[in-house]
Design a protein around this motif. Structure first.
Motif, PDB file in Angstrom:
ATOM      1  N   ARG A  24       0.833  -1.206   0.000  1.00 54.14           N
ATOM      2  CA  ARG A  24       0.000   0.000   0.000  1.00 54.14           C
ATOM      3  C   ARG A  24       0.869   1.258   0.000  1.00 54.14           C
ATOM      4  O   ARG A  24       0.533   2.242  -0.665  1.00 54.14           O
ATOM      5  CB  ARG A  24      -0.930  -0.006   1.220  1.00 54.14           C
ATOM      6  CG  ARG A  24      -1.863   1.223   1.281  1.00 54.14           C
ATOM      7  CD  ARG A  24      -2.689   1.360   0.010  1.00 54.14           C
ATOM      8  NE  ARG A  24      -3.371   2.628  -0.061  1.00 54.14           N
ATOM      9  CZ  ARG A  24      -4.666   2.806   0.240  1.00 54.14           C
ATOM     10  NH1 ARG A  24      -5.387   1.795   0.619  1.00 54.14           N
ATOM     11  NH2 ARG A  24      -5.213   3.984   0.144  1.00 54.14           N
ATOM     12  N   ILE A  27       1.942   1.794  -3.524  1.00 59.77           N
ATOM     13  CA  ILE A  27       0.829   2.303  -4.333  1.00 59.77           C
ATOM     14  C   ILE A  27       0.571   3.778  -4.022  1.00 59.77           C
ATOM     15  O   ILE A  27       0.386   4.596  -4.935  1.00 59.77           O
ATOM     16  CB  ILE A  27      -0.440   1.467  -4.092  1.00 59.77           C
ATOM     17  CG1 ILE A  27      -0.278   0.075  -4.717  1.00 59.77           C
ATOM     18  CG2 ILE A  27      -1.671   2.168  -4.662  1.00 59.77           C
ATOM     19  CD1 ILE A  27      -1.418  -0.871  -4.421  1.00 59.77           C
ATOM     20  N   ASP A  28       0.562   4.133  -2.746  1.00 56.26           N
ATOM     21  CA  ASP A  28       0.314   5.528  -2.359  1.00 56.26           C
ATOM     22  C   ASP A  28       1.377   6.453  -2.944  1.00 56.26           C
ATOM     23  O   ASP A  28       1.066   7.547  -3.437  1.00 56.26           O
ATOM     24  CB  ASP A  28       0.290   5.666  -0.836  1.00 56.26           C
ATOM     25  CG  ASP A  28      -0.955   5.059  -0.201  1.00 56.26           C
ATOM     26  OD1 ASP A  28      -1.913   4.783  -0.940  1.00 56.26           O
ATOM     27  OD2 ASP A  28      -0.953   4.863   1.028  1.00 56.26           O
ATOM     28  N   THR A  30       3.122   5.897  -5.614  1.00 63.56           N
ATOM     29  CA  THR A  30       2.920   5.931  -7.065  1.00 63.56           C
ATOM     30  C   THR A  30       1.793   6.877  -7.444  1.00 63.56           C
ATOM     31  O   THR A  30       1.901   7.630  -8.419  1.00 63.56           O
ATOM     32  CB  THR A  30       2.618   4.511  -7.589  1.00 63.56           C
ATOM     33  OG1 THR A  30       3.704   3.648  -7.232  1.00 63.56           O
ATOM     34  CG2 THR A  30       2.430   4.507  -9.092  1.00 63.56           C
ATOM     35  N   VAL A  31       0.718   6.863  -6.678  1.00 61.11           N
ATOM     36  CA  VAL A  31      -0.393   7.784  -6.936  1.00 61.11           C
ATOM     37  C   VAL A  31       0.087   9.230  -6.855  1.00 61.11           C
ATOM     38  O   VAL A  31      -0.213  10.052  -7.730  1.00 61.11           O
ATOM     39  CB  VAL A  31      -1.549   7.525  -5.938  1.00 61.11           C
ATOM     40  CG1 VAL A  31      -2.588   8.648  -6.034  1.00 61.11           C
ATOM     41  CG2 VAL A  31      -2.205   6.183  -6.207  1.00 61.11           C
ATOM     42  N   ASP A  40       2.365   8.332 -17.130  1.00 60.10           N
ATOM     43  CA  ASP A  40       2.807   7.076 -16.520  1.00 60.10           C
ATOM     44  C   ASP A  40       4.148   6.622 -17.081  1.00 60.10           C
ATOM     45  O   ASP A  40       4.931   5.951 -16.395  1.00 60.10           O
ATOM     46  CB  ASP A  40       1.754   5.986 -16.717  1.00 60.10           C
ATOM     47  CG  ASP A  40       1.568   5.593 -18.169  1.00 60.10           C
ATOM     48  OD1 ASP A  40       1.945   4.476 -18.527  1.00 60.10           O
ATOM     49  OD2 ASP A  40       1.049   6.415 -18.948  1.00 60.10           O
ATOM     50  N   VAL A  48      10.122   5.291  -7.626  1.00 66.11           N
ATOM     51  CA  VAL A  48       9.119   4.924  -6.626  1.00 66.11           C
ATOM     52  C   VAL A  48       9.793   4.326  -5.404  1.00 66.11           C
ATOM     53  O   VAL A  48       9.453   4.654  -4.259  1.00 66.11           O
ATOM     54  CB  VAL A  48       8.102   3.925  -7.223  1.00 66.11           C
ATOM     55  CG1 VAL A  48       7.159   3.414  -6.132  1.00 66.11           C
ATOM     56  CG2 VAL A  48       7.300   4.576  -8.342  1.00 66.11           C
ATOM     57  N   LEU A  69       2.217  -1.861 -11.698  1.00 65.36           N
ATOM     58  CA  LEU A  69       2.186  -0.915 -10.585  1.00 65.36           C
ATOM     59  C   LEU A  69       1.249   0.247 -10.888  1.00 65.36           C
ATOM     60  O   LEU A  69       0.434   0.637 -10.035  1.00 65.36           O
ATOM     61  CB  LEU A  69       3.597  -0.396 -10.308  1.00 65.36           C
ATOM     62  CG  LEU A  69       3.709   0.726  -9.255  1.00 65.36           C
ATOM     63  CD1 LEU A  69       3.079   0.307  -7.939  1.00 65.36           C
ATOM     64  CD2 LEU A  69       5.177   1.121  -9.061  1.00 65.36           C
ATOM     65  N   VAL A  70       1.334   0.803 -12.090  1.00 69.72           N
ATOM     66  CA  VAL A  70       0.458   1.915 -12.452  1.00 69.72           C
ATOM     67  C   VAL A  70      -0.996   1.467 -12.438  1.00 69.72           C
ATOM     68  O   VAL A  70      -1.885   2.191 -11.963  1.00 69.72           O
ATOM     69  CB  VAL A  70       0.841   2.485 -13.835  1.00 69.72           C
ATOM     70  CG1 VAL A  70      -0.166   3.532 -14.283  1.00 69.72           C
ATOM     71  CG2 VAL A  70       2.238   3.100 -13.789  1.00 69.72           C
ATOM     72  N   ALA A  73      -2.148   1.388  -8.889  1.00 72.67           N
ATOM     73  CA  ALA A  73      -2.303   2.742  -8.349  1.00 72.67           C
ATOM     74  C   ALA A  73      -3.582   3.396  -8.867  1.00 72.67           C
ATOM     75  O   ALA A  73      -4.326   4.023  -8.105  1.00 72.67           O
ATOM     76  CB  ALA A  73      -1.090   3.581  -8.707  1.00 72.67           C
ATOM     77  N   GLN A  76      -6.628   1.847  -7.265  1.00 68.64           N
ATOM     78  CA  GLN A  76      -6.850   2.341  -5.907  1.00 68.64           C
ATOM     79  C   GLN A  76      -7.440   3.747  -5.913  1.00 68.64           C
ATOM     80  O   GLN A  76      -8.411   4.028  -5.195  1.00 68.64           O
ATOM     81  CB  GLN A  76      -5.542   2.339  -5.123  1.00 68.64           C
ATOM     82  CG  GLN A  76      -5.687   2.822  -3.680  1.00 68.64           C
ATOM     83  CD  GLN A  76      -6.635   1.960  -2.884  1.00 68.64           C
ATOM     84  OE1 GLN A  76      -6.441   0.749  -2.803  1.00 68.64           O
ATOM     85  NE2 GLN A  76      -7.666   2.557  -2.308  1.00 68.64           N
ATOM     86  N   CYS A  77      -6.877   4.645  -6.725  1.00 68.56           N
ATOM     87  CA  CYS A  77      -7.386   6.020  -6.708  1.00 68.56           C
ATOM     88  C   CYS A  77      -8.797   6.084  -7.289  1.00 68.56           C
ATOM     89  O   CYS A  77      -9.611   6.898  -6.864  1.00 68.56           O
ATOM     90  CB  CYS A  77      -6.433   6.978  -7.411  1.00 68.56           C
ATOM     91  SG  CYS A  77      -6.501   7.005  -9.199  1.00 68.56           S
TER      92      CYS A  77
END
Length: 207
Positions: A24, A27-28, A30-31, A40, A48, A69-70, A73, A76-77
């Motif tokens: 997480r 991911i955070d 990356t966002v 991207d 990262v 990974l993108v 991310a 999640q967003c």
């Protein structure tokens, strides 16, 4: 140990069973970076890793490559955005006000996160990968339009078709603001109101 070797990352190891927390964190980060980069393909896994404070090899434990990974991310967003859109909508009373609140929140989100918007909707990742999670955004708008029709506040029609026209109009309005910020444009709220009247057929009385 050779004194000339490079120092290891300073981040403490996650306790056993805490790998999901590290995932997480990745991911955070990356966002945040995608929002800043607006592209991207400008993102590197090494960058990262530096942002999180881990070795680059640790990223590969969780994600096979940059696209994976993108994808995670953006998924999640988008999940967070759908949640916030639903909250904005639920704060209103009648279906028209709820649909309007949904679109206004989306406009505000794009204003605050133009980089994420570009990667989510305008990047080449859309051609390389099917971003299935975006279907939740479309479904939410269709459901909101359907509620207006069911309540007799919009002419009966195919809700999915009307919602697609509405989404196309709103995306055009926010995209031009992201990509051509210097243009003299009317307030987005006013444009959204015109889209609701002309494309959905609602009457706006209490804005």
């Amino acid at each position: 140990m050779d004194s000339t070797s490079s120092p290891s990352p300073t981040r403490d190891r996650n306790p056993r069973g805490k790998g999901e927390r590290l995932r997480r964190d990745i991911i955070d980060a990356t966002v945040r970076m995608l929002d800043e980069l607006r592209d991207d393909e400008a993102l590197s896994l090494r960058a990262v890793a530096r942002e999180v404070g881990i070795a680059a090899t640790s990223v590969y434990i969780h994600f096979a490559d940059r696209d994976a990974l993108v994808f995670a991310a953006l998924e999640q967003c988008t999940r967070d955005l759908v949640r916030d859109l639903d909250r904005a909508e639920s704060a209103e009373g009648d279906p028209v006000a709820r649909l309007r609140a949904r679109l206004l929140f989306l406009g505000a989100w794009v204003r605050d996160h133009p980089g994420l918007y570009k990667v989510l909707h305008e990047s080449t990742l859309n051609q390389r990968t099917h971003l299935a999670f975006k279907e939740g955004l479309a479904a939410g708008t269709t459901a909101a339009v359907q509620r207006c029709m069911d309540a007799g506040l919009a002419p009966a029609d195919d809700a999915a078709t009307v919602a697609l026209d509405l989404r196309a109009a709103v995306h055009g309005a926010v995209s031009i603001r992201v990509n051509e910020p210097g243009l003299a444009l009317p307030p987005l709220d006013d444009q959204i109101d015109r889209f609701l009247v002309k494309l959905v057929g609602v009457h706006l009385t209490n804005k």
